[in-house]
Design an enzyme around this catalytic site. Structure first.
Site, mmCIF file in Angstrom:
data_model
loop_
_atom_site.group_PDB
_atom_site.id
_atom_site.type_symbol
_atom_site.label_atom_id
_atom_site.label_comp_id
_atom_site.label_asym_id
_atom_site.label_seq_id
_atom_site.Cartn_x
_atom_site.Cartn_y
_atom_site.Cartn_z
ATOM 1 N N TYR A 68 0.847 -1.191 0.000
ATOM 2 C CA TYR A 68 0.000 0.000 0.000
ATOM 3 C C TYR A 68 0.884 1.242 0.000
ATOM 4 C CZ TYR A 68 -3.864 3.068 1.560
ATOM 5 O OH TYR A 68 -4.814 4.049 1.669
ATOM 6 N N CYS A 69 0.687 2.131 -0.980
ATOM 7 C CA CYS A 69 1.409 3.409 -1.054
ATOM 8 C C CYS A 69 2.917 3.161 -1.077
ATOM 9 C CB CYS A 69 0.976 4.304 0.109
ATOM 10 S SG CYS A 69 1.614 5.994 0.028
ATOM 11 N N LEU A 70 3.672 3.738 -0.148
ATOM 12 C CA LEU A 70 5.124 3.515 -0.121
ATOM 13 C C LEU A 70 5.450 2.042 0.072
ATOM 14 C CD1 LEU A 70 6.373 6.452 2.155
ATOM 15 C CD2 LEU A 70 6.069 6.423 -0.309
#
Length: 602
Positions: free
Chosen positions: A339-341
């Site tokens: 998720y994301c980074l």
């Protein structure tokens, strides 16, 4: 095998009386990575400057301003265009004033319509005189300044975006909706309540000031608490090192899918975005569908963790969690989700594994995660050499980037929603701020260690090494084109952190089957989309590695739209990657109950 991580050349401390003095003033002093000792004087100065300028580089702003000013001065055609537009707008506003004074129904035809996302003047009270004239004057001014700061011949695109952004922030600050005497909604409320709204607003402001002075945790103001009604899906912490705790969730079905699911959340926020209250918990949803779910819970770094690197996050985070997940379940493969980074880090790890012919991944899912940072949206406004150098000086002084220092940048990206509308509702209208589980999570941020965040900003954001094939692990570059496992990538329409067209580039950078799903909502609310959530829809399509590339806008126009949550769509795809149903594997080592200890660190 992964090699032990050593400090880069030049990172050792140098013994001298002058450095001894420096160590007393700055107890966490280290030699800057790849810089001479003399550069520390620069960092001390820049660190002080950052404290005075809210962590924004004044040099970067000044260069953008000078670039704009000089190019406007040497563009007589632009000056003429702006002068003509100003005269036209003054005449148009005068005409509008006469029309509304005569109660002319055609006045709406000559008015300026706000952008669809601008709700400041949506209330019918703004259509009464003189507030309709005030709001129209503001909108016309906003239009003029947009024209003044864009399409300036010879000006660099980055400086144009910076200046345009700054002007928008200044205008938003002085919007008539922000002031008592120019906001008809606030005036009506004040007359209706006899001023009680202003009294309640003063009390809300006093509470916020008290929390700011005492530096109390934002969640202390709400009824939402981790372990009480957030992150309460039953589970055990089965592994812990200096950077992560690994949570394994208890099964709720008689049989489970053979391949477990491992979540790699972003370390910029705490993991329970994926395990909010039970009705919004993606973890609970998967467990109830018969999946064995593991979750990385990142440590909240302290100053002593300043030397943790991006490679440490890969090795101690993703690789250790993957190893323990397989040891716990005995499964041959794992479905990994980033998720994301966390998705960016998972992509790096997957590319490295592919290079070494490590086949422990069954599939890879990315939630709002970028692997190409050439077009990262408005976050790029805060990313240039001057700004990164200032942030490095601040982190060098503190050992980390603080949560408040990051939150400010994200709030500015959506200042109307996150700053000014909040102050309007709380301080002028006197309304209590509505809180839900997602908002409670949003204020529970984490710090970023100096070395890791510096490497992330430079290698990924500034130099875009991962997309360009120059990101190195163990002195060898890794390539996303080596990844062969199927990929499921989720983008969100209103994402201001990882714009969906940027996440769509996964099609260009990998040579495998890619299923791309575009859903409504923003970076967080679009991902937290349980079945039954109103006004949700999504588009999804799969492309094979040999299929021709399709432009994201063409893809969006051609792909069928489906109503409802995207979670069941992803679960159907995940089921195909997860093997047969088996009895739940027994737990191995158990350290303590979920949600663990790292997530509770302030």
């Amino acid at each position: 095998m992964d090699k032990p991580i050593t400090a880069p050349a030049g990172a050792e401390r140098m013994a001298s009386p002058w450095l001894g003095t420096l160590h007393r003033e700055y107890p966490f002093y280290h030699e800057p990575y790849n810089q001479a000792p003399s550069a520390n004087l620069d960092r001390i100065l820049k660190s002080w400057i950052g404290k005075l300028t809210a962590n924004v580089s004044p040099m970067s702003i000044w260069m953008a301003y000078v670039d704009w000013l000089l190019h406007v001065q040497y563009s007589p055609s632009k000056q003429q265009e702006l002068l003509t537009d100003a005269v036209r707008k003054i005449m148009r506003l005068s005409e509008y004033e006469l029309e509304v004074a005569q109660d002319d129904p055609n006045a709406e035809i000559t008015s300026v319509t706000p952008l669809p996302q601008d709700k400041r003047f949506a209330d019918p009270a703004w259509r009464r005189w003189p507030f309709n004239v005030i709001s129209q004057g503001f909108l016309m001014t906003q239009q003029w300044w947009h024209r003044a700061t864009t399409d300036v011949s010879g000006m660099s695109l980055h400086h144009e975006e910076v200046i345009n952004f700054i002007v928008r922030q200044i205008l938003d600050m002085y919007s008539p909706s922000n002031f008592l005497l120019t906001n008809p909604v606030v005036l009506n409320e004040t007359l209706h309540t006899g001023g009680k709204n202003l009294l309640a607003g003063m009390q809300n402001a006093a509470k916020d000031w008290e929390h700011a002075i005492n530096d109390t945790h934002p969640q202390d103001r709400t009824e939402f608490k981790v372990g009480k009604n957030l992150a309460i899906t039953p589970g055990k912490v089965v592994y812990r090192n200096r950077l992560i705790e690994l949570i394994r969730y208890e099964p709720t079905t008689e049989t489970v899918h053979e391949m477990p699911v491992l979540f790699v959340p972003a370390w910029i926020m705490k993991y329970y975005i994926l395990d909010l209250s039970p009705k919004n918990s993606l973890v609970k949803y998967l467990v109830d569908q018969g999946y064995t779910v593991f979750m990385i819970s990142w440590k909240n770094p302290q100053a002593s963790d300043r030397d943790l690197s991006l490679e440490d996050y890969r090795r101690l985070g993703v690789m250790d969690a993957l190893r323990v997940t397989i040891e716990e379940t005995g499964a041959p493969h794992v479905n990994a989700v980033g998720y994301c980074l966390g998705g960016t880090l998972l992509s790096i790890a997957a590319a490295c594994m592919a290079r070494h012919n490590d086949r422990r991944l069954a599939s890879m899912t990315l939630f709002a995660a970028q692997v190409d940072f050439k077009d990262p949206g408005e976050l790029s406004l805060f990313i240039d050499e001057s700004q990164i150098t200032l942030l490095e000086a601040i982190m060098w002084d503190q050992g980390y980037l603080d949560t408040k220092q990051m939150a400010g940048a994200f709030q500015l990206l959506r200042s109307n929603d996150l700053i000014w509308s909040r102050r309007l509702n709380q301080y002028l209208l006197g309304r209590a701020e509505p809180y839900n589980d997602l908002m409670a999570w949003n204020v529970d941020a984490t710090r970023m260690p100096f070395r890791m965040h510096s490497e992330y900003l430079r290698k990924l954001f500034l130099d875009n090494e991962l997309a360009e094939g120059s990101y190195c692990i163990e002195d060898q570059p890794v390539a996303l084109t080596d990844i062969r496992v199927p990929i499921f990538s989720v983008g969100t329409l209103a994402d201001h952190v990882a714009p969906w067209r940027s996440t769509f580039k996964i099609h260009l950078l990998t040579d495998t089957e890619v299923t791309y799903l575009l859903t409504t909502g923003g970076h967080n609310a679009g991902v937290v989309s349980p079945p039954g959530h109103p006004r949700r829809s999504y588009q999804v399509a799969t492309s094979q590695h040999h299929d021709p590339y399709v432009d994201p806008d063409i893809w969006q126009s051609r792909t069928q739209r489906h109503d409802g949550s995207w979670w069941p769509e992803w679960e159907r795809w995940l089921r195909k990657q997860s093997g047969k149903r088996i009895e739940p594997p027994p737990f191995g080592q158990v350290l303590y109950n979920a949600p663990g200890k790292y997530v509770l660190q302030p």
